[in-house]
Design an enzyme around this catalytic site. Structure first.
Site, short mmCIF file in Angstrom:
data_model
loop_
_atom_site.label_atom_id
_atom_site.label_comp_id
_atom_site.label_asym_id
_atom_site.label_seq_id
_atom_site.Cartn_x
_atom_site.Cartn_y
_atom_site.Cartn_z
N ASP A 165 0.87 -1.17 0.00
CA ASP A 165 0.00 0.00 0.00
C ASP A 165 0.91 1.23 0.00
O ASP A 165 1.88 1.28 0.78
CB ASP A 165 -0.87 0.03 1.26
CG ASP A 165 -1.99 -0.99 1.24
OD1 ASP A 165 -1.99 -1.86 0.35
OD2 ASP A 165 -2.86 -0.92 2.12
N SER A 203 7.49 3.92 5.44
CA SER A 203 8.77 4.17 4.78
C SER A 203 8.57 4.23 3.27
O SER A 203 7.53 4.67 2.80
CB SER A 203 9.79 3.10 5.16
OG SER A 203 11.09 3.56 4.88
N HIS A 245 4.98 -7.32 -0.38
CA HIS A 245 4.75 -8.61 -1.02
C HIS A 245 5.45 -8.68 -2.38
O HIS A 245 5.79 -7.64 -2.96
CB HIS A 245 3.25 -8.82 -1.22
CG HIS A 245 2.45 -8.79 0.05
ND1 HIS A 245 1.79 -9.89 0.53
CD2 HIS A 245 2.20 -7.79 0.94
CE1 HIS A 245 1.16 -9.58 1.66
NE2 HIS A 245 1.40 -8.30 1.93
#
Length: 295
Positions: free
Chosen positions: A97, A255, A153
């Site tokens: 995200d 981050s 991911h």
């Protein structure tokens, strides 16, 4: 209009001073210690304070609603089915995200972190082989806000044989700092992960960049956590096969991940600067085309 611009500039200056002109390393150690304290009541108080600064924190999407520590909240998993992954083999999906901070073509080996602030791939990635591989390729900067889902991911079916760890500073990686600190990404702590594929002409590399309050990258296929206390080798061998969407690891806090792709990949039409993208949504393809954009 002039007064609103002046007000924005003042807020940016205050933001920059508060998050960068402080002992960044020691504050990061302190938050790391604080986030590990296991106390449901204390954690609830810390989350309430966090929500004062991050009003888009949506914990209702989390798999569990009660947390024993702030770190458990930072690294929360989501309910099953909330991040469907596009399975088409030619599509590169977002590994996390994020907010699209910058994207476009690599100019030779030059990349832009923000308007007027270029850096060379060699300053970010120490491997000369990868400098050549991504010459005139593409890049995208994916910024994970502190309120977002912090796990990342695999964006393609791939294998990973090593991770290169580069120790560094802990500058804030928000847009305010990117406009003021030249070559910021090249100064911060980071890792380089080449995602190996069956296609010899196609290549994707991820560069997770840590920041203030973060400085902690955990990969499920490595024994050690990569953080400011890590004392191991810079080249860390690992042997893992990943399917698109498989969880690779997580940041302790928000981050950035910079994704590099060879020139045969192109951005999907929905990609726009400042737009939010979810893990598993289409990011790039071998068939869709899009011209370069950056701040």
């Amino acid at each position: 209009m002039a007064s609103s611009i002046q007000s924005l500039t003042k807020r940016e200056q205050i933001n920059f001073l508060l998050t960068n002109r402080i002992p960044r390393r020691y504050l990061t150690f302190f938050i790391g210690w604080l986030s590990q304290i296991e106390s449901p009541i204390f954690t609830k108080i810390l989350i309430r304070v966090w929500q004062l600064f991050a009003d888009d924190l949506r914990l209702q999407d989390a798999k569990k609603q009660r947390f024993s520590s702030l770190r458990e909240c930072f690294t929360r998993q989501l309910k099953d089915g909330l991040r469907p992954v596009v399975k088409h083999p030619d599509t590169v999906t977002s590994p996390c995200d994020a907010v699209i901070g910058a994207y476009g073509k690599v100019d030779g080996t030059q990349v832009f972190q923000a308007k007027g602030f270029p850096y060379d791939i060699s300053e970010l990635i120490p491997d000369p082989r990868l400098h050549h591989k991504y010459r005139n390729g593409s890049f995208v900067t994916l910024r994970l806000k502190s309120s977002m889902y912090h796990r990342f991911h695999a964006p393609i079916d791939c294998s990973v044989s090593k991770i290169t760890y580069i120790s560094g500073d802990t500058w804030n990686v928000n847009p305010v700092a990117l406009k003021r600190v030249e070559k910021l990404f090249c100064k911060n702590e980071r890792a380089v992960i080449e995602l190996q594929q069956d296609h010899p002409t196609s290549s994707i590399t991820l560069v997770p960049v840590a920041a203030i309050l973060v400085a902690s990258m955990k990969f499920h296929f490595l024994k050690d956590t990569l953080d400011l206390k890590y004392q191991g080798p810079n080249q860390i061998p690992c042997y893992v096969d990943l399917k698109k969407g498989d969880e690779m690891g997580y940041f302790q806090h928000g981050s950035t991940i910079i994704l590099f792709a060879t020139s045969n990949y192109h951005f999907c039409d929905v990609i726009q600067l400042g737009a939010e993208i979810k893990m598993g949504q289409p990011l790039m393809s071998g068939h869709l085309s899009r011209f370069s954009k950056q701040y």
